[in-house]
Scaffold this active site. Structure first.
Site, PDB file in Angstrom:
ATOM      1  N   ASP A   8       1.297  -0.728  -0.124  1.00 52.29           N
ATOM      2  CA  ASP A   8      -0.071   0.127   0.163  1.00 52.29           C
ATOM      3  C   ASP A   8       1.210   1.420  -0.357  1.00 52.29           C
ATOM      4  OD1 ASP A   8       0.816   0.082   2.594  1.00 52.29           O
ATOM      5  OD2 ASP A   8      -0.866   0.672   3.498  1.00 52.29           O
ATOM      6  N   CYS A  65       3.513  -3.150   4.090  1.00 50.53           N
ATOM      7  CA  CYS A  65       2.151  -2.160   4.862  1.00 50.53           C
ATOM      8  C   CYS A  65       3.479  -1.174   4.740  1.00 50.53           C
ATOM      9  CB  CYS A  65       1.023  -2.326   4.297  1.00 50.53           C
ATOM     10  SG  CYS A  65       0.685  -3.362   6.294  1.00 50.53           S
ATOM     11  N   THR A  67       3.218  -1.480   8.514  1.00 46.73           N
ATOM     12  CA  THR A  67       3.060  -2.574   9.814  1.00 46.73           C
ATOM     13  C   THR A  67       2.906  -3.602   9.516  1.00 46.73           C
ATOM     14  OG1 THR A  67       0.409  -3.035  10.116  1.00 46.73           O
ATOM     15  CG2 THR A  67       1.859  -0.677  11.772  1.00 46.73           C
ATOM     16  N   HIS A  98       9.945 -24.356   8.995  1.00 47.49           N
ATOM     17  CA  HIS A  98       8.345 -24.840  10.247  1.00 47.49           C
ATOM     18  C   HIS A  98       7.918 -24.631   9.019  1.00 47.49           C
ATOM     19  CE1 HIS A  98      11.491 -25.171  13.136  1.00 47.49           C
ATOM     20  NE2 HIS A  98      11.932 -25.148  12.883  1.00 47.49           N
ATOM     21  N   HIS A 134       5.972 -31.013  10.718  1.00 53.81           N
ATOM     22  CA  HIS A 134       6.017 -29.716  10.552  1.00 53.81           C
ATOM     23  C   HIS A 134       5.285 -29.968   9.848  1.00 53.81           C
ATOM     24  CE1 HIS A 134       9.035 -28.079  13.157  1.00 53.81           C
ATOM     25  NE2 HIS A 134      10.107 -28.146  12.365  1.00 53.81           N
TER      26      HIS A 134
END
Length: 148
Positions: A8, A65, A67, A98, A134
């Site tokens: 963004d 973005c 955060t 993992h 996993h």
């Protein structure tokens, strides 16, 4: 390897740095936007980039973005996507080993360009471990996808 990338407005500058880095390393990059710093909505760009991963159009994705939280949320709504919000190279490596994550998400307000490119390199060059525990856990994630 073909990589989708999207951001963004808050992640635009970092996206451009990562995109250039990828191209210099020889990756084929499909840029889903945004293409300027004008305020925009991350789902409009993150979802198509994540869908390209899920469909097999690209091998992996990178979303950015401010955060990383919003992009993580939207990417993980796409069936077949395992997006991981990372802020260091250790988490970028471990989510591949993992979780077999196929989308790396970063926050441009959290990591700078040097760390972002190092995380990108780590994410794209680390293979899934194929350890039974996993694989079992990823199968559990895939079962949840089937419920959608």
């Amino acid at each position: 390897m073909k990589i989708s990338i999207a951001s963004d407005h808050g992640g635009y500058d970092l996206k451009e740095v990562v995109k250039k880095h990828l191209e210099e390393k020889g990756y084929e990059v499909k840029d889903f936007g945004c293409f300027e710093k004008k305020s925009c909505d991350y789902p409009d760009f993150g979802r198509p980039a994540a869908e390209a991963v899920a469909s097999g159009e690209v091998d992996k994705g990178i979303l950015i973005c401010t955060t990383g939280i919003g992009m993580s949320m939207i990417a993980n709504k796409v069936k077949g996507v395992r997006a991981a919000l990372c802020s260091d190279t250790v988490s970028a490596r471990l989510t591949r080993e993992h979780n077999d994550a196929n989308v790396l998400v970063m926050g441009a307000g959290i990591v700078g360009p040097i760390l972002a490119t190092a995380m990108t390199d780590t994410f794209l060059t680390t293979e899934f471990s194929f350890e039974e525990k996993h694989e079992r856990r990823i199968a559990g994630i895939n079962k949840l996808d089937e419920l959608r």
